[in-house]
Design a protein around this motif. Structure first.
Motif, PDB file in Angstrom:
ATOM      1  N   GLY A 125       3.779  -2.700   5.451  1.00 28.68           N
ATOM      2  CA  GLY A 125       2.736  -1.525   5.395  1.00 28.68           C
ATOM      3  C   GLY A 125       3.215  -0.285   5.592  1.00 28.68           C
ATOM      4  O   GLY A 125       4.010   0.054   5.997  1.00 28.68           O
ATOM      5  N   ALA A 126       2.367   0.562   4.868  1.00 34.31           N
ATOM      6  CA  ALA A 126       2.709   2.241   5.148  1.00 34.31           C
ATOM      7  C   ALA A 126       1.436   2.696   5.909  1.00 34.31           C
ATOM      8  O   ALA A 126       0.463   2.284   5.711  1.00 34.31           O
ATOM      9  N   GLN A 127       1.938   4.122   6.506  1.00 36.80           N
ATOM     10  CA  GLN A 127       0.893   4.715   7.065  1.00 36.80           C
ATOM     11  C   GLN A 127       0.362   3.635   8.282  1.00 36.80           C
ATOM     12  O   GLN A 127       1.120   3.005   8.675  1.00 36.80           O
ATOM     13  N   GLY A 128      -0.699   4.187   8.967  1.00 38.55           N
ATOM     14  CA  GLY A 128      -1.263   3.367  10.009  1.00 38.55           C
ATOM     15  C   GLY A 128      -2.754   3.278   9.849  1.00 38.55           C
ATOM     16  O   GLY A 128      -3.389   3.923   9.065  1.00 38.55           O
TER      17      GLY A 128
ATOM     18  N   ASN B 273       0.727  -1.165  -0.025  1.00 38.94           N
ATOM     19  CA  ASN B 273      -0.054   0.042  -0.054  1.00 38.94           C
ATOM     20  C   ASN B 273       0.728   1.192  -0.079  1.00 38.94           C
ATOM     21  O   ASN B 273       2.048   1.017   0.077  1.00 38.94           O
ATOM     22  N   GLY B 274       0.216   2.393  -0.114  1.00 38.14           N
ATOM     23  CA  GLY B 274       0.832   3.662   0.159  1.00 38.14           C
ATOM     24  C   GLY B 274       1.873   3.865  -1.213  1.00 38.14           C
ATOM     25  O   GLY B 274       1.487   3.271  -2.275  1.00 38.14           O
ATOM     26  N   GLY B 275       2.643   4.908  -1.154  1.00 38.28           N
ATOM     27  CA  GLY B 275       3.643   5.408  -1.962  1.00 38.28           C
ATOM     28  C   GLY B 275       5.000   5.821  -1.539  1.00 38.28           C
ATOM     29  O   GLY B 275       5.455   5.482  -0.625  1.00 38.28           O
ATOM     30  N   ALA B 276       5.407   6.921  -2.174  1.00 43.64           N
ATOM     31  CA  ALA B 276       6.676   7.640  -1.915  1.00 43.64           C
ATOM     32  C   ALA B 276       6.490   8.540  -0.657  1.00 43.64           C
ATOM     33  O   ALA B 276       7.379   9.153  -0.217  1.00 43.64           O
TER      34      ALA B 276
END
Length: 415
Positions: free
Chosen positions: A238-241, A39-42
């Motif tokens: 994973g990215a973020q929460g 998930n997410g990105g840069a």
């Protein structure tokens, strides 16, 4: 953790829980054949410290310093310019041929300078009502990809944002090897955003840059996740929460990304994996949005080495551990099989075991809303024991400092 067992690492807060250090610890404990971003990105900012080396991982997997390659799945938004910059930073740290350690799904969406500029223009226009975006074009990339499928046109409002021009199909990583198709998609993208950001970005320059990018990384098609999973143990990063998740987070202060383990489980296609939820021993977040246990004294007591005020995100904030939000995050994940607890070197902690709202005591949230809630705080003498009891899952990774040497990976009880 058990050898050969796939692991999905998910942040249980508003991000910045220590996911990068946990992934690095798992990879160093080994063996791990690949780190998979799901998930997410840069906009990811996952800090890893190994002796005198420190890197803030953005698109490369946080197992890179442990020698583990990265696969960016179709659920990741890929920004080639930032990826090239990160590759140079890793090479300066002694990583041999960083781009050779990365492979990318052809269907992954491209984040371009057009998306970045539009993201920042919209956030600037919000003024004091900013959402706390990182300003990296992530939401704009995901939003633009929705438009063609919905038949949207100039002036339409989609997901609360006005369409500035006439959109077309979104560019992907696979398009970078086809300059004719890539130019066509980028031309339409540029014209669509011109009323919002102007025309200062050269499509010709981007086509040349993205063609070079396609030649420097391995682009994958088909069931690469299945091939990798059958070849060895994977760690899904994973990215973020979860509290920023596009479905389960506290709108409008959310990410355009699925943070819960759903994407990772879909990529595994029925193969088993252990979901590992990551939490600090106290609560943190960047920028605008709710933080019920926020306390300036906590912020002052625990100086942050690798996080600060972001130009678009806003200020770094901190508060006491929040058991109510932690229960909510775990439930949004469908439960977790284990915990990783970071910042165990923080002393004299407190925890909110419930909220008060008027005469009502709230111990669990059914919806993402904390308006009017006042936390009930008590001492937290043993974070590991408290969290295991709260979540009903064992603590499998502990961190008591910034360095890899401060992390320990425990062997779980067999399921």
């Amino acid at each position: 953790m058990s050898a050969g067992e796939h692991v999905v690492v998910v942040g249980l807060g508003f991000g910045d829980e220590g996911k990068g250090a946990v992934v690095d610890a798992l990879c160093a404990d080994g063996p791990v054949s690949a780190v998979v971003r799901f998930n997410g990105g840069a906009q990811a900012a996952h800090n890893v410290v190994v002796g005198d080396r420190h890197h803030t991982f953005s698109q490369f997997g946080s197992g890179t310093l442990a020698g583990v390659p990265t696969w960016l799945s179709r659920h990741v938004l890929v920004e080639p310019i930032a990826l090239a910059t990160e590759s140079r930073e890793l090479a300066a740290l002694g990583v041999d041929d960083p781009l050779g350690m990365v492979s990318i799904d052809a269907d992954a969406l491209l984040t371009t300078p057009f998306h970045v500029a539009a993201n920042r223009a919209r956030e600037d226009a919000r003024g004091r009502d900013r959402h706390g975006s990182c300003g990296k074009g992530i939401g704009e990339t995901a939003w633009y990809a929705l438009l063609a499928g919905r038949g949207a046109g100039r002036g339409d409002v989609v997901e609360g944002q006005e369409v500035p021009g006439t959109p077309g199909p979104a560019p992907t990583v696979g398009d970078c090897a086809d300059p004719v198709l890539l130019r066509r998609k980028l031309d339409v993208l540029a014209r669509c955003y011109e009323p919002l950001i102007g025309d200062g970005i050269s499509v010709d320059d981007l086509v040349a840059l993205y063609r070079a990018f396609a030649g420097a990384v391995r682009v994958t098609t088909g069931d690469e996740a299945g091939r990798l999973a059958d070849a060895g143990r994977l760690v899904f990063e994973g990215a973020q929460g979860v509290l920023l998740d596009e479905t389960h987070g506290f709108h409008p202060h959310t990410t355009w990304s699925t943070v819960v383990p759903r994407n990772a489980k879909a990529l595994l296609n029925g193969r088993s994996a252990r979901v590992l939820g990551v939490t600090r021993t106290y609560q943190t977040r960047h920028g605008a949005g709710p933080l019920p246990t926020e306390d300036a004294a906590v912020l002052a007591r625990f100086p942050e080495r690798h996080n600060g005020t972001g130009e678009y995100q806003g200020a770094w904030r901190a508060g006491h551990l929040d058991a109510v939000l932690l229960r909510y995050a775990v439930a949004a994940c469908g439960g977790v099989d284990g915990l990783a607890v970071t910042h165990l070197d923080a002393p004299d902690l407190r925890v909110a075991t419930a909220y008060r709202t008027g005469a009502t005591r709230v111990a669990e949230l059914s919806t993402p809303s904390v308006a009017g809630c006042v936390p009930e705080l008590e001492a937290l003498p043993d974070p590991v024991a408290f969290l295991e009891d709260l979540v009903g899952a064992p603590v499998l990774v502990t961190g008591a400092g910034a360095d890899r040497a401060d992390y320990a990976v425990r062997t779980p009880v067999p399921r």
